[in-house]
Scaffold this motif. Structure first.
Motif, PDB file in Angstrom:
ATOM      1  N   GLU A 144      27.384 -21.623 -27.150  1.00  0.00           N
ATOM      2  CA  GLU A 144      27.111 -21.717 -25.715  1.00  0.00           C
ATOM      3  C   GLU A 144      26.118 -20.662 -25.240  1.00  0.00           C
ATOM      4  O   GLU A 144      25.680 -20.705 -24.089  1.00  0.00           O
ATOM      5  CB  GLU A 144      28.409 -21.588 -24.927  1.00  0.00           C
ATOM      6  N   ARG A 145      25.785 -19.741 -26.105  1.00  0.00           N
ATOM      7  CA  ARG A 145      24.847 -18.686 -25.717  1.00  0.00           C
ATOM      8  C   ARG A 145      23.504 -19.264 -25.298  1.00  0.00           C
ATOM      9  O   ARG A 145      22.810 -18.707 -24.438  1.00  0.00           O
ATOM     10  CB  ARG A 145      24.668 -17.694 -26.871  1.00  0.00           C
ATOM     11  N   ARG A 146      23.129 -20.392 -25.894  1.00  0.00           N
ATOM     12  CA  ARG A 146      21.873 -21.037 -25.536  1.00  0.00           C
ATOM     13  C   ARG A 146      21.866 -21.473 -24.073  1.00  0.00           C
ATOM     14  O   ARG A 146      20.819 -21.516 -23.437  1.00  0.00           O
ATOM     15  CB  ARG A 146      21.638 -22.244 -26.442  1.00  0.00           C
ATOM     16  N   VAL A 147      23.038 -21.808 -23.538  1.00  0.00           N
ATOM     17  CA  VAL A 147      23.134 -22.211 -22.136  1.00  0.00           C
ATOM     18  C   VAL A 147      23.200 -21.000 -21.223  1.00  0.00           C
ATOM     19  O   VAL A 147      22.564 -20.958 -20.161  1.00  0.00           O
ATOM     20  CB  VAL A 147      24.368 -23.121 -21.929  1.00  0.00           C
ATOM     21  N   VAL A 148      23.973 -19.988 -21.624  1.00  0.00           N
ATOM     22  CA  VAL A 148      24.142 -18.802 -20.781  1.00  0.00           C
ATOM     23  C   VAL A 148      22.827 -18.028 -20.680  1.00  0.00           C
ATOM     24  O   VAL A 148      22.439 -17.563 -19.595  1.00  0.00           O
ATOM     25  CB  VAL A 148      25.259 -17.899 -21.350  1.00  0.00           C
ATOM     26  N   ASP A 149      22.133 -17.884 -21.808  1.00  0.00           N
ATOM     27  CA  ASP A 149      20.858 -17.156 -21.833  1.00  0.00           C
ATOM     28  C   ASP A 149      19.761 -18.076 -21.286  1.00  0.00           C
ATOM     29  O   ASP A 149      18.999 -18.697 -22.039  1.00  0.00           O
ATOM     30  CB  ASP A 149      20.550 -16.716 -23.263  1.00  0.00           C
ATOM     31  N   ALA A 150      19.667 -18.128 -19.971  1.00  0.00           N
ATOM     32  CA  ALA A 150      18.779 -19.100 -19.324  1.00  0.00           C
ATOM     33  C   ALA A 150      17.308 -18.867 -19.655  1.00  0.00           C
ATOM     34  O   ALA A 150      16.541 -19.826 -19.799  1.00  0.00           O
ATOM     35  CB  ALA A 150      18.987 -19.066 -17.809  1.00  0.00           C
ATOM     36  N   ASP A 151      16.868 -17.613 -19.762  1.00  0.00           N
ATOM     37  CA  ASP A 151      15.454 -17.350 -20.046  1.00  0.00           C
ATOM     38  C   ASP A 151      15.158 -17.268 -21.541  1.00  0.00           C
ATOM     39  O   ASP A 151      14.017 -17.032 -21.937  1.00  0.00           O
ATOM     40  CB  ASP A 151      14.997 -16.062 -19.359  1.00  0.00           C
ATOM     41  N   HIS A 152      16.200 -17.430 -22.381  1.00  0.00           N
ATOM     42  CA  HIS A 152      16.044 -17.488 -23.840  1.00  0.00           C
ATOM     43  C   HIS A 152      15.313 -16.263 -24.395  1.00  0.00           C
ATOM     44  O   HIS A 152      14.469 -16.368 -25.300  1.00  0.00           O
ATOM     45  CB  HIS A 152      15.305 -18.761 -24.250  1.00  0.00           C
ATOM     46  N   ASP A 153      15.670 -15.094 -23.855  1.00  0.00           N
ATOM     47  CA  ASP A 153      15.054 -13.867 -24.364  1.00  0.00           C
ATOM     48  C   ASP A 153      15.944 -13.166 -25.391  1.00  0.00           C
ATOM     49  O   ASP A 153      15.632 -12.069 -25.840  1.00  0.00           O
ATOM     50  CB  ASP A 153      14.740 -12.911 -23.212  1.00  0.00           C
ATOM     51  N   VAL A 212      27.857 -28.007 -46.704  1.00  0.00           N
ATOM     52  CA  VAL A 212      28.471 -28.320 -45.407  1.00  0.00           C
ATOM     53  C   VAL A 212      28.411 -27.113 -44.474  1.00  0.00           C
ATOM     54  O   VAL A 212      28.132 -27.259 -43.276  1.00  0.00           O
ATOM     55  CB  VAL A 212      29.928 -28.795 -45.606  1.00  0.00           C
ATOM     56  N   VAL A 213      28.672 -25.925 -44.996  1.00  0.00           N
ATOM     57  CA  VAL A 213      28.594 -24.728 -44.152  1.00  0.00           C
ATOM     58  C   VAL A 213      27.189 -24.555 -43.598  1.00  0.00           C
ATOM     59  O   VAL A 213      26.994 -24.258 -42.406  1.00  0.00           O
ATOM     60  CB  VAL A 213      29.029 -23.478 -44.951  1.00  0.00           C
ATOM     61  N   LEU A 214      26.178 -24.746 -44.449  1.00  0.00           N
ATOM     62  CA  LEU A 214      24.797 -24.616 -43.981  1.00  0.00           C
ATOM     63  C   LEU A 214      24.477 -25.673 -42.925  1.00  0.00           C
ATOM     64  O   LEU A 214      23.850 -25.373 -41.898  1.00  0.00           O
ATOM     65  CB  LEU A 214      23.834 -24.726 -45.160  1.00  0.00           C
ATOM     66  N   LEU A 215      24.905 -26.905 -43.164  1.00  0.00           N
ATOM     67  CA  LEU A 215      24.615 -27.978 -42.213  1.00  0.00           C
ATOM     68  C   LEU A 215      25.304 -27.732 -40.877  1.00  0.00           C
ATOM     69  O   LEU A 215      24.676 -27.828 -39.807  1.00  0.00           O
ATOM     70  CB  LEU A 215      25.061 -29.317 -42.801  1.00  0.00           C
ATOM     71  N   VAL A 216      26.603 -27.403 -40.917  1.00  0.00           N
ATOM     72  CA  VAL A 216      27.337 -27.153 -39.673  1.00  0.00           C
ATOM     73  C   VAL A 216      26.772 -25.927 -38.968  1.00  0.00           C
ATOM     74  O   VAL A 216      26.642 -25.909 -37.729  1.00  0.00           O
ATOM     75  CB  VAL A 216      28.843 -26.977 -39.972  1.00  0.00           C
ATOM     76  N   GLY A 217      26.420 -24.892 -39.735  1.00  0.00           N
ATOM     77  CA  GLY A 217      25.843 -23.705 -39.119  1.00  0.00           C
ATOM     78  C   GLY A 217      24.557 -24.012 -38.378  1.00  0.00           C
ATOM     79  O   GLY A 217      24.333 -23.515 -37.267  1.00  0.00           O
ATOM     80  N   VAL A 218      23.700 -24.836 -38.976  1.00  0.00           N
ATOM     81  CA  VAL A 218      22.450 -25.210 -38.300  1.00  0.00           C
ATOM     82  C   VAL A 218      22.736 -26.028 -37.054  1.00  0.00           C
ATOM     83  O   VAL A 218      22.131 -25.816 -35.987  1.00  0.00           O
ATOM     84  CB  VAL A 218      21.547 -25.986 -39.283  1.00  0.00           C
ATOM     85  N   LEU A 219      23.665 -26.964 -37.147  1.00  0.00           N
ATOM     86  CA  LEU A 219      23.958 -27.842 -36.007  1.00  0.00           C
ATOM     87  C   LEU A 219      24.484 -27.060 -34.809  1.00  0.00           C
ATOM     88  O   LEU A 219      24.023 -27.240 -33.675  1.00  0.00           O
ATOM     89  CB  LEU A 219      24.962 -28.914 -36.420  1.00  0.00           C
ATOM     90  N   ILE A 220      25.453 -26.183 -35.039  1.00  0.00           N
ATOM     91  CA  ILE A 220      26.081 -25.506 -33.905  1.00  0.00           C
ATOM     92  C   ILE A 220      25.255 -24.335 -33.397  1.00  0.00           C
ATOM     93  O   ILE A 220      25.488 -23.838 -32.291  1.00  0.00           O
ATOM     94  CB  ILE A 220      27.506 -25.015 -34.265  1.00  0.00           C
ATOM     95  N   SER A 221      24.277 -23.869 -34.203  1.00  0.00           N
ATOM     96  CA  SER A 221      23.436 -22.771 -33.731  1.00  0.00           C
ATOM     97  C   SER A 221      22.169 -23.262 -33.045  1.00  0.00           C
ATOM     98  O   SER A 221      21.487 -22.482 -32.376  1.00  0.00           O
ATOM     99  CB  SER A 221      23.059 -21.851 -34.896  1.00  0.00           C
ATOM    100  N   THR A 222      21.849 -24.536 -33.184  1.00  0.00           N
ATOM    101  CA  THR A 222      20.636 -25.071 -32.571  1.00  0.00           C
ATOM    102  C   THR A 222      20.911 -26.082 -31.478  1.00  0.00           C
ATOM    103  O   THR A 222      19.979 -26.491 -30.780  1.00  0.00           O
ATOM    104  CB  THR A 222      19.746 -25.744 -33.639  1.00  0.00           C
ATOM    105  N   SER A 223      22.170 -26.478 -31.305  1.00  0.00           N
ATOM    106  CA  SER A 223      22.465 -27.495 -30.299  1.00  0.00           C
ATOM    107  C   SER A 223      23.860 -27.279 -29.746  1.00  0.00           C
ATOM    108  O   SER A 223      24.773 -26.848 -30.451  1.00  0.00           O
ATOM    109  CB  SER A 223      22.362 -28.896 -30.917  1.00  0.00           C
ATOM    110  N   THR A 224      24.024 -27.597 -28.471  1.00  0.00           N
ATOM    111  CA  THR A 224      25.345 -27.551 -27.825  1.00  0.00           C
ATOM    112  C   THR A 224      25.963 -28.937 -27.750  1.00  0.00           C
ATOM    113  O   THR A 224      27.027 -29.107 -27.142  1.00  0.00           O
ATOM    114  CB  THR A 224      25.223 -26.979 -26.412  1.00  0.00           C
ATOM    115  N   ALA A 225      25.314 -29.926 -28.357  1.00  0.00           N
ATOM    116  CA  ALA A 225      25.831 -31.291 -28.308  1.00  0.00           C
ATOM    117  C   ALA A 225      27.005 -31.485 -29.255  1.00  0.00           C
ATOM    118  O   ALA A 225      27.742 -32.463 -29.131  1.00  0.00           O
ATOM    119  CB  ALA A 225      24.718 -32.285 -28.644  1.00  0.00           C
ATOM    120  N   PHE A 226      27.177 -30.564 -30.211  1.00  0.00           N
ATOM    121  CA  PHE A 226      28.248 -30.697 -31.192  1.00  0.00           C
ATOM    122  C   PHE A 226      29.350 -29.695 -30.859  1.00  0.00           C
ATOM    123  O   PHE A 226      29.126 -28.481 -30.890  1.00  0.00           O
ATOM    124  CB  PHE A 226      27.723 -30.436 -32.603  1.00  0.00           C
ATOM    125  N   ALA A 227      30.521 -30.203 -30.528  1.00  0.00           N
ATOM    126  CA  ALA A 227      31.683 -29.336 -30.323  1.00  0.00           C
ATOM    127  C   ALA A 227      32.189 -28.911 -31.698  1.00  0.00           C
ATOM    128  O   ALA A 227      32.591 -29.752 -32.514  1.00  0.00           O
ATOM    129  CB  ALA A 227      32.773 -30.065 -29.556  1.00  0.00           C
TER     130      ALA A 227
END
Length: 497
Positions: A76-85, A314-329
């Motif tokens: 969720e940090r991607r949403v909270v950090d609005a200016d993405h700095d 699987v760890v690499l795939l899940v790590g990429v998914l949840i660190s680059t998108s908030t669409a995956f719970a």
């Protein structure tokens, strides 16, 4: 017919071998049932909620809190950090708290005599809290208030629809000021200290998606008793792994030297081995499969290699998914992977059962085909059996590594957040190797016991040894794999409901 003499001690050896086989198969069936209590799924994925209601004659107030664990907070940090700095400042925290509390107010529904209350958010705050090194957790607090008519007898219904996909607990408390709560099943005090502590194991009141309370004018009386439990003293088997997890998470996100890097890799191997040693994690399926198909040491090694590759991938795939998108719970994704893992085990069991049935149908007693045709048939059967065996081993390996370890994910995300992604991948691979080592050792140990049981079966044995032989019957082991797979699937699906 001459009576064959039993060598001294043979009956006792056979009986002991049969006993070990029976006990081993009992553990095969019992281990998955203890998985949920021995290894609770995905603490870094969870979202916990608390709502404390104060009922008064003219209004209802709510003190709410939402705690997001490390991986969810990172996502969720991607949403909270609005200016993405890369940093979250005070203005961004206030903005996020305002939006999140408004969303919470919509999802937390309270009705008085069928009329829904309209909340006003009077205060809100969002801040990070200490979690794993380099990966904090987060806490959202909201104060809600709404006018209500409780000066006369009324029925209050509560339904929490906020973040319904979360796998954490949803705690609700209720107290009356100027009104009396009648037959309230809600406690007055929070067993989690408003999400600041882990609730006791017997505190069933922490998961309350809905409740009904009757109130009437009068002096408030005590509500439901608060579930409490004596503080549990952490044992050595709990303290040591947790200490090791904290150290490796700190190393993944901190400054490294060559010596510390080597120690981190070795620690990851040991943690992976310890993780796989807990109940479940594919050992029961592997043991049953090898017992039913009379496996070889190379089969156990093949499963270990497959577990390493599948878990790392699987760890690499899940790590990429949840660190680059908030669409995956993250917690839901873990649940779906658990369902797929269970279905794979069911498929392996079905394949074993099919092979047993085909073998029985293809070899009826008293068959009278010619010798050449018999060789062709047996050659085809052996080729089919080898192909089915390879597929079964691959299915077990993939199923054993398909559900990612929360610790491995935290380590990977901590490494990525500090620019050490390659080192994080190395630690995840070491973790998978540790898991594979435990599973391979379990398979080799089972094969050793099986060979001893087979030797004992060649001698006149007691009923206990015969019972061990029946327990290793392919039809029985096929059914056991199906039962284990069904149990794993249902347990993972229950988390998603």
């Amino acid at each position: 017919m001459p009576t064959r003499r039993v060598p001294p001690g043979a009956a006792g050896t056979a009986a002991r071998a049969g006993l070990w086989t029976v006990l081993g198969l009992f553990l095969v069936v019992a281990a998955p049932a203890t998985l949920a209590s021995a290894h609770p799924t995905g603490a870094p994925f969870q979202v916990h909620q608390y709502h404390g209601l104060t009922l008064m004659p003219d209004q209802v107030r709510v003190v709410a809190a939402v705690h997001t664990a490390e991986i969810v907070t990172q996502q969720e940090r991607r949403v909270v950090d609005a200016d993405h700095d890369g940093t979250v400042n005070a203005a961004e925290r206030r903005r996020h708290a305002h939006a999140a509390c408004a969303e919470l107010a919509v999802g937390f529904a309270v009705e008085v005599n069928g009329e829904r209350l309209l909340w006003t958010v009077t205060a809100g705050d969002y801040d990070h809290e200490p979690g794993s090194p380099r990966l904090p957790s987060a806490r959202l607090t909201c104060d809600l208030a709404a006018p209500a008519r409780l000066s006369a007898p009324a029925t209050v219904t509560i339904a929490n629809h906020h973040r319904p996909d979360g796998t954490g607990y949803r705690e609700v408390t209720a107290v009356g000021h100027g009104v009396r709560l009648i037959d309230s099943r809600l406690p007055e005090q929070s067993v989690s200290q408003q999400l600041r502590a882990i609730p006791p194991a017997d505190a069933l009141v922490v998961n309350v998606p809905a409740a009904t309370v009757r109130v009437e004018p009068g002096v408030a009386v005590a509500g439901a008793p608060t579930a409490t439990a004596p503080a549990e003293r952490a044992g050595l088997l709990t303290v040591v792994p947790r200490w090791a997890e904290q150290r490796i998470e700190g190393l993944a996100g901190g400054r490294l030297t060559p010596l510390l890097a080597v120690l981190a890799v070795l620690t990851a191997v040991l943690l992976g081995a310890g993780h796989a040693a807990l109940p479940g994690h594919g050992k029961s399926v592997l043991a049953t499969y090898l017992a039913g198909r009379r496996g070889r040491p190379s089969d156990a090694l093949a499963v270990g290699a497959t577990v390493t590759l599948s878990h790392t991938g699987v760890v690499l795939l899940v790590g990429v998914l949840i660190s680059t998108s908030t669409a995956f719970a993250a917690d839901r994704l873990l649940g779906y992977l658990g369902v797929i893992s269970g279905l794979l085990v069911i498929a392996v069991g079905a394949g074993m059962l099919t092979a047993v049935v085909r073998g029985r149908v293809g070899h009826p007693r008293g068959h009278g085909h010619d010798h050449h045709h018999g060789h062709d048939h047996h050659g085809q059967a052996r080729q089919h059996g080898r192909r089915a065996g390879r597929l079964g081993l691959a299915g077990i390996g993939v199923a054993g590594g398909l559900v990612p370890s929360p610790t491995a994910l935290v380590v990977l995300l901590a490494s990525i957040s500090t620019g050490k992604a390659v080192f994080g991948v190395l630690l995840v691979l070491a973790y998978g190797l540790g898991m594979a080592g435990t599973l391979t050792a379990a398979g080799l140990l089972l094969l050793t016991v099986t060979r001893k049981v087979s030797l004992a079966e060649r001698r006149p044995v007691r009923m206990l040894a015969r019972l061990g032989a029946v327990a290793a019957w392919p039809l029985t082991t096929s059914a056991l794999v199906l039962v284990i797979g069904t149990g794993l699937t249902l347990r993972a699906a229950a988390v998603l409901t």
